[in-house]
Design a protein around this motif. Structure first.
Motif, PDB file in Angstrom:
ATOM      1  N   THR A  91      18.340   0.621  -1.917  1.00  0.00           N
ATOM      2  CA  THR A  91      17.135   0.256  -1.104  1.00  0.00           C
ATOM      3  C   THR A  91      16.725  -1.276  -0.582  1.00  0.00           C
ATOM      4  OG1 THR A  91      15.683   0.252  -3.193  1.00  0.00           O
ATOM      5  CG2 THR A  91      15.654   2.368  -2.047  1.00  0.00           C
ATOM      6  N   PRO A  92      16.140  -1.298   0.489  1.00  0.00           N
ATOM      7  CA  PRO A  92      15.980  -2.812   0.778  1.00  0.00           C
ATOM      8  C   PRO A  92      15.043  -3.500  -0.154  1.00  0.00           C
ATOM      9  CG  PRO A  92      15.471  -1.407   2.601  1.00  0.00           C
ATOM     10  CD  PRO A  92      15.893  -0.436   1.331  1.00  0.00           C
ATOM     11  N   ASN A  93      15.551  -4.779  -0.311  1.00  0.00           N
ATOM     12  CA  ASN A  93      14.987  -5.642  -1.482  1.00  0.00           C
ATOM     13  C   ASN A  93      14.913  -5.072  -2.880  1.00  0.00           C
ATOM     14  OD1 ASN A  93      13.933  -7.534   0.763  1.00  0.00           O
ATOM     15  ND2 ASN A  93      12.344  -5.801   1.111  1.00  0.00           N
ATOM     16  N   ASN A  94      15.850  -4.271  -3.064  1.00  0.00           N
ATOM     17  CA  ASN A  94      15.880  -3.593  -4.295  1.00  0.00           C
ATOM     18  C   ASN A  94      14.659  -3.229  -4.902  1.00  0.00           C
ATOM     19  OD1 ASN A  94      18.327  -6.186  -4.531  1.00  0.00           O
ATOM     20  ND2 ASN A  94      19.066  -4.257  -4.865  1.00  0.00           N
ATOM     21  N   ASP A  95      13.844  -2.497  -4.042  1.00  0.00           N
ATOM     22  CA  ASP A  95      12.580  -2.065  -4.726  1.00  0.00           C
ATOM     23  C   ASP A  95      12.365  -0.794  -5.314  1.00  0.00           C
ATOM     24  OD1 ASP A  95      12.680  -0.231  -2.433  1.00  0.00           O
ATOM     25  OD2 ASP A  95      11.009  -1.215  -1.312  1.00  0.00           O
ATOM     26  N   GLY A  96      13.444  -0.103  -5.008  1.00  0.00           N
ATOM     27  CA  GLY A  96      13.635   1.214  -5.703  1.00  0.00           C
ATOM     28  C   GLY A  96      13.098   2.422  -5.038  1.00  0.00           C
ATOM     29  N   HIS A  97      12.266   2.167  -3.937  1.00  0.00           N
ATOM     30  CA  HIS A  97      11.533   3.353  -3.270  1.00  0.00           C
ATOM     31  C   HIS A  97      12.398   3.815  -2.067  1.00  0.00           C
ATOM     32  CE1 HIS A  97       7.988   2.016  -5.519  1.00  0.00           C
ATOM     33  NE2 HIS A  97       7.919   0.949  -4.794  1.00  0.00           N
ATOM     34  N   LEU A  98      12.944   5.158  -2.364  1.00  0.00           N
ATOM     35  CA  LEU A  98      13.656   5.761  -1.434  1.00  0.00           C
ATOM     36  C   LEU A  98      12.722   6.103  -0.200  1.00  0.00           C
ATOM     37  CD1 LEU A  98      15.758   8.190  -3.581  1.00  0.00           C
ATOM     38  CD2 LEU A  98      16.306   6.250  -2.707  1.00  0.00           C
ATOM     39  N   ILE A  99      11.447   6.202  -0.522  1.00  0.00           N
ATOM     40  CA  ILE A  99      10.682   6.338   0.791  1.00  0.00           C
ATOM     41  C   ILE A  99       9.576   5.383   0.485  1.00  0.00           C
ATOM     42  CG2 ILE A  99       8.912   7.933   1.801  1.00  0.00           C
ATOM     43  CD1 ILE A  99      10.422  10.376   0.622  1.00  0.00           C
ATOM     44  N   ARG A 100       9.173   4.519   1.750  1.00  0.00           N
ATOM     45  CA  ARG A 100       8.246   3.606   1.423  1.00  0.00           C
ATOM     46  C   ARG A 100       6.623   4.295   2.501  1.00  0.00           C
ATOM     47  NH1 ARG A 100       6.117  -1.608   3.144  1.00  0.00           N
ATOM     48  NH2 ARG A 100       4.952  -2.381   1.124  1.00  0.00           N
ATOM     49  N   SER A 101       6.000   4.927   1.934  1.00  0.00           N
ATOM     50  CA  SER A 101       4.765   5.483   2.419  1.00  0.00           C
ATOM     51  C   SER A 101       3.544   4.789   1.774  1.00  0.00           C
ATOM     52  CB  SER A 101       4.557   6.869   2.217  1.00  0.00           C
ATOM     53  OG  SER A 101       4.478   7.371   0.924  1.00  0.00           O
ATOM     54  N   LEU A 102       2.438   5.307   2.307  1.00  0.00           N
ATOM     55  CA  LEU A 102       1.012   4.789   1.891  1.00  0.00           C
ATOM     56  C   LEU A 102       1.215   4.895   0.187  1.00  0.00           C
ATOM     57  CD1 LEU A 102      -1.504   6.653   3.913  1.00  0.00           C
ATOM     58  CD2 LEU A 102      -1.010   4.282   4.062  1.00  0.00           C
ATOM     59  N   VAL A 103       1.718   5.949  -0.327  1.00  0.00           N
ATOM     60  CA  VAL A 103       1.867   5.839  -1.696  1.00  0.00           C
ATOM     61  C   VAL A 103       2.478   4.951  -2.567  1.00  0.00           C
ATOM     62  CG1 VAL A 103       2.631   7.629  -3.727  1.00  0.00           C
ATOM     63  CG2 VAL A 103       1.696   8.554  -1.917  1.00  0.00           C
ATOM     64  N   MET A 105       2.680   1.600  -1.326  1.00  0.00           N
ATOM     65  CA  MET A 105       2.029   0.265  -0.890  1.00  0.00           C
ATOM     66  C   MET A 105       0.790  -0.152  -1.553  1.00  0.00           C
ATOM     67  SD  MET A 105       1.964   0.904   3.168  1.00  0.00           S
ATOM     68  CE  MET A 105       3.409   1.311   4.069  1.00  0.00           C
ATOM     69  N   ASP A 106       1.051  -1.325  -1.797  1.00  0.00           N
ATOM     70  CA  ASP A 106      -0.250  -2.084  -2.720  1.00  0.00           C
ATOM     71  C   ASP A 106      -1.093  -3.005  -1.380  1.00  0.00           C
ATOM     72  OD1 ASP A 106       0.090  -1.343  -5.239  1.00  0.00           O
ATOM     73  OD2 ASP A 106       1.795  -2.474  -5.123  1.00  0.00           O
ATOM     74  N   ALA A 107      -2.036  -3.481  -1.881  1.00  0.00           N
ATOM     75  CA  ALA A 107      -2.744  -4.523  -0.927  1.00  0.00           C
ATOM     76  C   ALA A 107      -1.846  -5.540  -0.429  1.00  0.00           C
ATOM     77  CB  ALA A 107      -4.085  -4.961  -1.397  1.00  0.00           C
ATOM     78  N   PRO A 108      -1.918  -6.308   0.764  1.00  0.00           N
ATOM     79  CA  PRO A 108      -2.705  -5.652   1.914  1.00  0.00           C
ATOM     80  C   PRO A 108      -2.188  -4.693   2.820  1.00  0.00           C
ATOM     81  CG  PRO A 108      -1.584  -7.821   2.533  1.00  0.00           C
ATOM     82  CD  PRO A 108      -1.178  -7.431   1.065  1.00  0.00           C
ATOM     83  N   ASP A 109      -0.643  -4.177   2.571  1.00  0.00           N
ATOM     84  CA  ASP A 109      -0.170  -3.391   3.275  1.00  0.00           C
ATOM     85  C   ASP A 109      -1.050  -1.942   3.284  1.00  0.00           C
ATOM     86  OD1 ASP A 109       1.688  -5.129   4.229  1.00  0.00           O
ATOM     87  OD2 ASP A 109       3.243  -4.230   3.285  1.00  0.00           O
ATOM     88  N   HIS A 110      -1.271  -1.417   2.115  1.00  0.00           N
ATOM     89  CA  HIS A 110      -1.682  -0.133   1.991  1.00  0.00           C
ATOM     90  C   HIS A 110      -2.831  -0.106   3.066  1.00  0.00           C
ATOM     91  CE1 HIS A 110      -4.703   2.879   0.234  1.00  0.00           C
ATOM     92  NE2 HIS A 110      -3.525   3.388   0.142  1.00  0.00           N
ATOM     93  N   MET A 111      -4.049  -0.762   3.068  1.00  0.00           N
ATOM     94  CA  MET A 111      -5.264  -0.543   3.677  1.00  0.00           C
ATOM     95  C   MET A 111      -4.797  -0.530   5.475  1.00  0.00           C
ATOM     96  SD  MET A 111      -8.069   0.692   3.815  1.00  0.00           S
ATOM     97  CE  MET A 111      -8.617   0.890   2.309  1.00  0.00           C
ATOM     98  N   MET A 247       0.548  -0.067  15.618  1.00  0.00           N
ATOM     99  CA  MET A 247       0.644  -1.662  15.524  1.00  0.00           C
ATOM    100  C   MET A 247       0.182  -2.367  14.151  1.00  0.00           C
ATOM    101  SD  MET A 247       2.469  -2.337  18.613  1.00  0.00           S
ATOM    102  CE  MET A 247       2.413  -4.093  19.080  1.00  0.00           C
ATOM    103  N   VAL A 248       1.003  -2.864  13.485  1.00  0.00           N
ATOM    104  CA  VAL A 248       0.433  -3.528  12.154  1.00  0.00           C
ATOM    105  C   VAL A 248       0.928  -5.034  12.388  1.00  0.00           C
ATOM    106  CG1 VAL A 248       0.557  -3.900   9.833  1.00  0.00           C
ATOM    107  CG2 VAL A 248       0.637  -1.545  10.900  1.00  0.00           C
ATOM    108  N   GLY A 249      -0.120  -5.871  12.515  1.00  0.00           N
ATOM    109  CA  GLY A 249       0.211  -7.601  12.404  1.00  0.00           C
ATOM    110  C   GLY A 249       0.630  -7.822  13.677  1.00  0.00           C
TER     111      GLY A 249
END
Length: 429
Positions: A91-103, A105-111, A247-249
């Motif tokens: 996974t990108p950045n070795n974050d271990g998340h095969l899926i990156r959804s709302l679940v 995410m943390d702040a600030p991305d989540h909201m 659009m985000v950011g």
């Protein structure tokens, strides 16, 4: 302070898909933990140690404190040591998340991401689609009652399809693609169940599990890539158009987050509701007096629905990571510790629910945690309740009798569970 360690049989049960499929034995282990070790560490050979959080109050406290308990640091669903290492490598950045959804995410991305579609799922806006949902519910009931044999597998043939049709209608997926979405959802959430996973085999290694999930996720991504291109060229009044053009950011959503957004709406938007719906029908089939009460068109279905959600608890856990040292439940959780919020246990907590192992639609205040709590509370909770209410209003008055026609069976999964088989026998009114 020394961390309390769970007995081996408790630690083994909460990571065992078969235990969640068998259900009763798991509840015995969780009930023991709530009394004797409500916040303690589970140690298993294949998993990193984690805190098992079993009490309703502790799960509430953690859920309302996203600043100190993060979703994005480690997997949000229990993953064994080898599986997490493989996922990080892939996974990108070795974050271990095969899926990156709302679940994930943390702040600030989540909201930022949550707000893109949140208004669609609020009660006020759901009134706009209520007639469409009722039409789908009525068609579902018509199809069920058209079977002259008076028997069906309600979980497989009814409950699995109705919420799927609702969320796909709202999302903007055409009816002819619904079977594909159902199959991929079952392969994703039922990846540990030999009857449901992609290759219909028992999982024996992390490499095997990750490889199968990669294929499922790739299928989802390919499908939604095409849908995105269409909605950017031909926008419609559906959620796919909102996601595709969001659009985000000041920029369009990156491809990975775009795919994750579609997947969380497309999968969690129906599979969990299917499970709760089947759970309600199972209990009515077991209890003739309850069935007679709720088949009345005048009966208020709210208590039945809320209790079915508690009783079934489709999302059985989520993981959190402590960002700093925290005192909770009389224990010191250290920065970097991993915690399992076990909603199955919270929804049978004797401190919160009188007679928690009884199915009781008359609970005065049902504080079930099946939708989670706090910042990450389920986006679609109001839609789920509406879907269930409308189906019960359309189905139950049209039945004269209802009973089990065989042994129900649950999905063998630690994450999302519920009935995969519910044979019933019925007579139309």
């Amino acid at each position: 302070m020394t961390k309390p360690i769970l007995p081996g049989e408790v630690a083994a049960a909460v990571v065992d898909p078969v235990a969640y499929g068998e259900w009763d034995g798991l509840h015995q282990q969780l009930a023991w933990a709530r009394v004797n070790a409500p916040l303690a560490v589970a140690e298993n050979p294949d998993h990193d140690p984690f805190w098992l959080v079993t009490r309703h109050a502790d799960i509430m406290a953690i859920s309302r404190d996203p600043q100190r308990f993060a979703n994005g640091i480690r997997p949000t669903v229990l993953t064994n040591r080898d599986g997490e290492a493989l996922a990080r490598a892939a996974t990108p950045n070795n974050d271990g998340h095969l899926i990156r959804s709302l679940v994930q995410m943390d702040a600030p991305d989540h909201m930022k991401y949550r707000l893109l579609t949140q208004s669609w799922f609020m009660p006020k806006n759901l009134k706009i689609v209520e007639d469409r949902v009722r039409h789908l519910a009525r068609a579902t009931v018509d199809a069920m009652l058209a079977d002259d044999g008076g028997e069906t597998d309600f979980a497989r043939d009814v409950a699995a399809h109705y919420p799927l049709r609702v969320i796909m209608d709202i999302l903007g997926v055409p009816p002819e693609d619904e079977p594909r979405m159902l199959m991929l959802t079952q392969q994703l959430f039922g990846s540990t169940d030999p009857e449901l996973n992609r290759n219909k085999v028992e999982i024996t290694s992390a490499e095997q599990a990750i490889a199968m999930l990669h294929y499922v996720i790739a299928d989802f991504e390919n499908y939604f890539r095409e849908l995105t291109a269409d909605r950017r060229s031909n926008p419609r009044e559906d959620i796919a158009t909102v996601i595709a053009n969001a659009m985000v950011g000041g920029e369009q959503i990156p491809d990975r987050e775009l795919a994750g957004y579609y997947m969380i709406v497309a999968t969690a938007g129906h599979d969990t509701t299917s499970a709760s719906t089947a759970g309600a029908i199972m209990e009515l089939a077991k209890n003739p007096a309850l069935f007679e009460r709720f088949r009345s068109a005048e009966s208020d279905k709210a208590g039945l629905i809320e209790e079915a959600i508690r009783w079934t608890t489709p999302v059985q856990h989520f993981m959190r990571s402590a960002k700093e040292d925290v005192e909770i439940g009389g224990q010191t959780v250290r920065a970097g510790d991993w915690l399992m919020l076990n909603y199955v246990s919270a929804n049978r907590d004797e401190e919160i629910f009188a007679d928690p192992f009884a199915f009781d639609p008359d609970r005065e205040k049902n504080q079930q945690l099946a939708f989670g709590f706090g910042a990450h509370v389920c986006l679609g909770q109001h839609l789920a309740r509406m879907e269930m209410r409308i189906l019960m209003e359309e189905l139950l008055p049209r039945l004269k009798s209802l009973e089990l026609a065989g042994e129900p069976a649950r999905v063998e999964s630690v994450f999302v569970g519920g009935l995969k088989r519910l044979p019933i026998r019925f007579e139309a009114a």
